[in-house]
Design a protein around this motif. Structure first.
Motif, PDB file in Angstrom:
ATOM      1  N   GLU A  80       0.318  -1.510  -0.306  1.00  0.00           N
ATOM      2  CA  GLU A  80       0.189   0.321   0.143  1.00  0.00           C
ATOM      3  C   GLU A  80       1.043   0.980   0.382  1.00  0.00           C
ATOM      4  N   ASP A  84      -2.052   6.248   0.029  1.00  0.00           N
ATOM      5  CA  ASP A  84      -3.318   5.734  -0.041  1.00  0.00           C
ATOM      6  C   ASP A  84      -3.328   5.505   2.078  1.00  0.00           C
ATOM      7  N   THR A  85      -1.690   5.467   2.614  1.00  0.00           N
ATOM      8  CA  THR A  85      -2.052   4.580   3.992  1.00  0.00           C
ATOM      9  C   THR A  85      -2.670   5.854   4.697  1.00  0.00           C
ATOM     10  N   GLN A  87      -4.733   8.845   4.108  1.00  0.00           N
ATOM     11  CA  GLN A  87      -5.362   8.866   2.904  1.00  0.00           C
ATOM     12  C   GLN A  87      -6.764   8.420   4.527  1.00  0.00           C
ATOM     13  N   THR A  88      -6.143   7.000   4.787  1.00  0.00           N
ATOM     14  CA  THR A  88      -7.095   5.970   5.384  1.00  0.00           C
ATOM     15  C   THR A  88      -7.016   6.674   7.033  1.00  0.00           C
ATOM     16  N   LYS A  91      -8.799   9.764   7.957  1.00  0.00           N
ATOM     17  CA  LYS A  91     -10.504   8.831   8.026  1.00  0.00           C
ATOM     18  C   LYS A  91     -10.776   8.503   9.379  1.00  0.00           C
ATOM     19  N   TYR A  92      -9.745   8.351  10.607  1.00  0.00           N
ATOM     20  CA  TYR A  92     -10.339   7.636  12.298  1.00  0.00           C
ATOM     21  C   TYR A  92      -9.539   8.936  12.969  1.00  0.00           C
TER      22      TYR A  92
END
Ligand code: NCD
Length: 298
Positions: A80, A84-85, A87-88, A91-92
């Motif tokens: 990955e 992307d890491t 971006q993910t 969200k948290y």
């Protein structure tokens, strides 16, 4: 709410620095309030760390916040991308603290984040939160001086902490309250290009001349040799090592700083001397990072 991201020292305006220093000083005296609502701080360290990561985590807990940490067995091992890491994780979490081995990658990565990003070190480029800690520590012990002589030793070429500190010092609108005399031991490092303050003196010396200059120094800022970054580049084998003899030549009110980790350049026998302030720097890291988190997300 103050800063959006803190990617380089140049993201800081005078009022941000003033606000962070003032709040850090009040936290230092034990006066601070928890975050107004529960927030989550995510640490993403793609390069090793002890102080920076754990002080951010400790700072967040002390403010009543929560932590998530990207584990070493994350999906990065499945290929990955860092983008992307980020971006993910964004969200948290409400704020990301990011360290990366590559220079100048922060701006690119921060674009993938929905939430503020703090640069916790990118290659040999920048380490803006350490620069804030260092200026705070310099001011803590030198508030009454009109002129300040700072000597930098060790790895001036690859030290991101020196680079960021110089850039923060360069901004003379930050009211440092003193004229600067900078002394450095490395002819390669573009210290004279980075520093461009009126009234600032710069002297480049040879390592063999340190003992002649050390008696005039107010702040000795030491760094380790960053051997992991010397790929295809020759290492100068003449290392500067601090000794008790040199220590005795220093002014009574001089201080020794080091961002740590240290290697053989700073032997443990120096630690008991009252001029050794590097573990106070470590402690100040907590105050500055608490102030920064509050400034950005509270
Ligand atoms: C430094 C870093 O990681 O840039 N340490 C720190 O964050 N306090 C210094 C180093 O690695 O030599």
């Amino acid at each position: 709410m103050g800063l959006k991201h803190l990617l380089t020292v140049n993201d800081l305006k005078k009022e941000d620095v003033d606000a962070i220093m003032k709040m850090a000083s009040s936290i230092h005296q034990g006066n601070y309030e928890s975050l107004k609502s529960t927030k989550i701080l995510a640490t993403l360290f793609f390069e090793s760390s002890t102080r920076t990561k754990l002080s951010f985590q400790s700072a967040m807990y002390k403010l009543g916040g929560q932590i998530i940490d990207l584990p070493s067995n994350s999906s990065k091992i499945k290929g990955e991308s860092d983008a992307d890491t980020i971006q993910t994780i964004s969200k948290y979490a409400d704020i990301l603290v990011l360290r990366h081995p590559k220079n100048d990658i922060m701006e690119y990565l921060a674009k993938y984040s929905d939430v503020p990003v703090i640069n916790a070190g990118d290659g040999s480029n920048q380490h803006p939160t350490q620069a804030l800690i260092d200026v705070y520590t310099i001011k803590q012990y030198n508030s009454k001086k009109e002129e300040l002589t700072i000597m930098f030793t060790g790895d001036l070429y690859y030290s991101r902490t020196i680079r960021s500190l110089l850039e923060l010092l360069k901004l003379d609108e930050f009211n440092l309250d003193f004229k600067l005399h900078l002394i450095s031991t490395n002819k390669y490092y573009p210290i004279d290009k980075i520093i461009n303050i009126s009234d600032t003196k710069f002297t480049c010396i040879d390592k063999d001349q340190i003992d002649q200059y050390i008696e005039n120094v107010d702040v000795l800022y030491m760094t380790r040799l960053q051997e992991e970054r010397y790929i295809g580049r020759e290492i100068d084998s003449r290392k500067f090592i601090m000794t008790k003899e040199l220590l005795n030549k220093m002014k009574a009110d001089a201080i020794i700083m080091h961002p740590l980790p240290r290697n053989e350049e700073l032997p443990e026998e120096i630690d008991s001397n009252y001029r050794a302030k590097y573990f106070q720097q470590v402690k100040n890291g907590l105050f500055i990072r608490m102030a920064l988190i509050k400034n950005i997300i509270d």
